[in-house]
Design a protein around this motif. Structure first.
Motif, mmCIF file in Angstrom:
data_model
loop_
_atom_site.group_PDB
_atom_site.id
_atom_site.type_symbol
_atom_site.label_atom_id
_atom_site.label_comp_id
_atom_site.label_asym_id
_atom_site.label_seq_id
_atom_site.Cartn_x
_atom_site.Cartn_y
_atom_site.Cartn_z
ATOM 1 N N VAL A 147 17.050 -7.106 36.035
ATOM 2 C CA VAL A 147 15.913 -6.911 35.138
ATOM 3 C C VAL A 147 16.096 -5.549 34.467
ATOM 4 O O VAL A 147 15.846 -4.520 35.083
ATOM 5 C CB VAL A 147 14.581 -6.983 35.915
ATOM 6 C CG1 VAL A 147 13.417 -6.700 34.991
ATOM 7 C CG2 VAL A 147 14.436 -8.347 36.578
ATOM 8 N N CYS A 152 11.549 -7.766 30.413
ATOM 9 C CA CYS A 152 11.974 -8.594 31.538
ATOM 10 C C CYS A 152 11.534 -8.029 32.886
ATOM 11 O O CYS A 152 11.902 -8.586 33.937
ATOM 12 C CB CYS A 152 13.488 -8.740 31.527
ATOM 13 S SG CYS A 152 14.134 -9.599 30.083
ATOM 14 N N SER A 158 10.835 -12.042 33.378
ATOM 15 C CA SER A 158 11.820 -12.472 34.367
ATOM 16 C C SER A 158 11.181 -13.527 35.263
ATOM 17 O O SER A 158 9.981 -13.510 35.523
ATOM 18 C CB SER A 158 12.307 -11.286 35.206
ATOM 19 O OG SER A 158 11.210 -10.582 35.761
#
Length: 233
Positions: A147, A152, A158
């Motif tokens: 990540v 994200c 994510s």
């Protein structure tokens, strides 16, 4: 009645009917654009709603996030404020006491976060998510591994992020819909659109999901009639 008087009465009646028509009571609508996007992304939807009698005051278009650094945007802090303000303003001025929310891309999850964070789900009649990464994006990795950007991260997209886990299976509105594609170049960029066997744009508990052979922005632009139909059902 004198012909002039009859004409004046008829004209006044028409004006009165027009005023009633223009003042039709419908839910206010909040349209939330995606990551590094802008309100004009919803131009087709806006035109369709206006054609159906919505006024400018009934259509709110919050503008959020950096336009030059998509990887810098997440679902926390300054990105939240414009969306939260629009949701609250839409409810405060709604003649029905309810609102409808349509999000595109990261605007889907951002709108969902704000609805839940502000405790507004009971005030949302219809939620429509278009090309969202509601179940996460493989291009963002699986939390907490690989990540690399805020988009994200823990407040991002994510798979299994704290943000998305906090949204999963939570009720957002009386009715919930998703609009998705299996050729979406963003959601399906790694070659699959599925997260643990389910399309990432699908919303847990949704009333229905609609699939089209469109790309990421085409899903927004080419489904304006469906969007308007869904919020008026």
């Amino acid at each position: 009645m004198h012909i002039v008087a009859r004409f004046a009465f008829a004209f006044a009646s028409c004006l009165g009917f027009a005023a009633i028509t223009q003042a039709a009571c419908v839910d206010n609508v909040v349209l939330v654009h995606g990551n590094s996007g802008s309100p004009p992304d919803f131009d087709n939807t806006y035109v369709e709603l206006r054609a159906r009698g919505y006024t400018d005051a009934q259509i709110l278009l919050p503008d959020w996030g950096s336009k030059t650094c998509a990887a810098c945007n997440d679902h926390s802090g300054s990105e939240e404020t414009p969306v939260a303000n629009a949701l609250n303003a839409a409810i405060a001025s709604s003649c029905t006491g309810k609102i409808d929310v349509i999000g595109h891309s990261m605007g889907v999850t951002l709108a969902a976060r704000e609805i839940l964070k502000l405790g507004l789900a009971a005030k949302v009649d219809t939620f429509v998510g278009i090309a969202g990464g509601y179940r996460g994006l493989y291009s963002c990795g699986i939390y907490p591994y690989n990540v690399l950007t805020p988009t994200c991260g823990s407040n991002g997209l994510s798979i299994g992020s704290p943000l998305l886990n906090g949204l999963y299976a939570k009720k957002l509105a009386t009715r919930e819909y998703s609009i998705k594609s299996y050729i979406d170049e963003i959601v399906c960029s790694t070659g699959t659109c599925l997260v643990y066997g389910v399309h990432s744009s699908s919303i847990a508990g949704e009333n229905a999901s609609y699939t089209y052979p469109y790309y990421h922005y085409q899903l927004l632009w080419f489904t304006s009639i469906l969007q308007a139909d869904l919020i008026r059902n």
